[in-house]
Design an enzyme around this catalytic site. Structure first.
Site, short mmCIF file in Angstrom:
data_model
loop_
_atom_site.label_atom_id
_atom_site.label_comp_id
_atom_site.label_asym_id
_atom_site.label_seq_id
_atom_site.Cartn_x
_atom_site.Cartn_y
_atom_site.Cartn_z
N GLN A 41 -9.70 0.98 0.09
CA GLN A 41 -10.18 1.89 1.60
C GLN A 41 -10.68 2.99 1.32
OE1 GLN A 41 -6.36 0.79 3.60
NE2 GLN A 41 -7.48 -0.68 4.72
N GLU A 63 -11.51 2.82 6.62
CA GLU A 63 -10.52 3.06 7.52
C GLU A 63 -10.45 4.52 7.76
OE1 GLU A 63 -5.98 1.39 7.82
OE2 GLU A 63 -6.37 2.73 6.01
N ASP A 93 -5.74 3.09 -1.28
CA ASP A 93 -6.44 3.60 -0.28
C ASP A 93 -6.70 5.01 -0.89
OD1 ASP A 93 -6.88 5.50 2.05
OD2 ASP A 93 -6.06 3.85 3.40
N GLU A 107 0.75 -1.24 -0.13
CA GLU A 107 0.02 0.12 0.18
C GLU A 107 0.90 1.10 0.15
OE1 GLU A 107 -3.66 2.30 2.91
OE2 GLU A 107 -2.07 0.57 3.69
#
Length: 260
Positions: free
Chosen positions: A204, A240, A178, A143
């Protein structure tokens, strides 16, 4: 329609960790994720999942000494044995908990270290992890993380992560996209999702810039959810974010989707 997983490390913190599973299920979540499970027996986490009809989307491999500020060991020269032992422990937990995704954190580039050396160690460790995980049917995730929240983190950009994935060439190595981190570093999320969707293994979300609920801030998540659906993504979308004023009270955005 997207499948949303509550991140139990950031959400429901008004409850003890093991009680967060039931709280998430009561609010309509069908999946969960969290950073690290290692303070609790894997069997107890699995029981909480089963009791509440939840699926574990993913968790992270051990990150080194988190309380001392470490954020992963995969790219740290001289820590290879520690990383591989930690990843083996993560596989043991996953075999009980039942998730098929493990996130491997690269780590902060050590002071005085050559970035090229860290990248070489990172590639070697990721190749090892992907081979070990393949035997268990597990996908390894990497990530990019933004430089504001985590200065010095090795991996910051989506294109760099995708290039590393292609270089290693393991079918079970993918990128964790993300939206919060990507917006801060790069922006242009819809086009990056379109460009990279074949190499994205988990998504996310969080509001930008304050990492609160996804209906707060500068990102148009309903539009992005439609893009994600159009691209055929069938995985989980991890929530998240840090609730602004109580997790359940801030879930109006989720209730709107569950009612569709």
């Amino acid at each position: 329609m997207p499948r949303f997983a509550a991140n139990l490390s950031l959400m429901y913190t008004e409850h003890d960790f093991l009680d967060r599973f039931a709280a998430a299920a009561r609010d309509g979540f069908q999946g969960v994720e969290f950073l690290f499970p290692y303070e609790h027996p894997a069997a107890e986490i699995r029981r909480r999942l089963d009791d509440n009809g939840l699926v574990q989307a993913l968790f992270n491999a051990p990150p080194g000494d988190w309380t001392a500020g470490e954020r992963g060991t995969a790219a740290l020269p001289g820590r290879e044995a520690e990383f591989r032992a930690g990843f083996a422990r993560a596989l043991d937990y996953a075999s009980v908990i039942g998730n098929d995704r493990l996130h491997v954190m690269a780590g902060l580039v050590p002071a005085g270290a050559e970035r090229a050396r860290c990248l070489a160690v990172y590639r070697e460790n990721l190749a090892h992890a992907a081979a070990a995980a393949a035997a268990h049917g597990i996908t390894v995730l990497i990530e990019p993380i933004n430089t504001r929240d985590m200065p010095g983190y090795l991996l910051n950009r989506q294109d760099e992560a995708q290039a590393i994935r292609r270089e290693i060439g393991a079918a079970n190595l993918q990128v964790q996209f993300d939206c919060y981190h990507c917006q801060i570093v790069e922006g242009d999320l819809a086009k990056k999702l379109e460009r990279d969707i074949g190499g994205i293994g988990h998504i996310q979300i969080a509001g930008v810039p304050d990492r609160h609920e996804p209906d707060l801030g500068e990102l148009n998540y309903p539009y992005l959810f439609d893009v994600i659906d159009r691209l055929g993504y069938a995985g989980w979308i991890g929530c998240e974010y840090r609730p602004r004023a109580g997790t359940s009270a801030g879930l109006g955005w989720l209730r709107a989707y569950l009612a569709r």
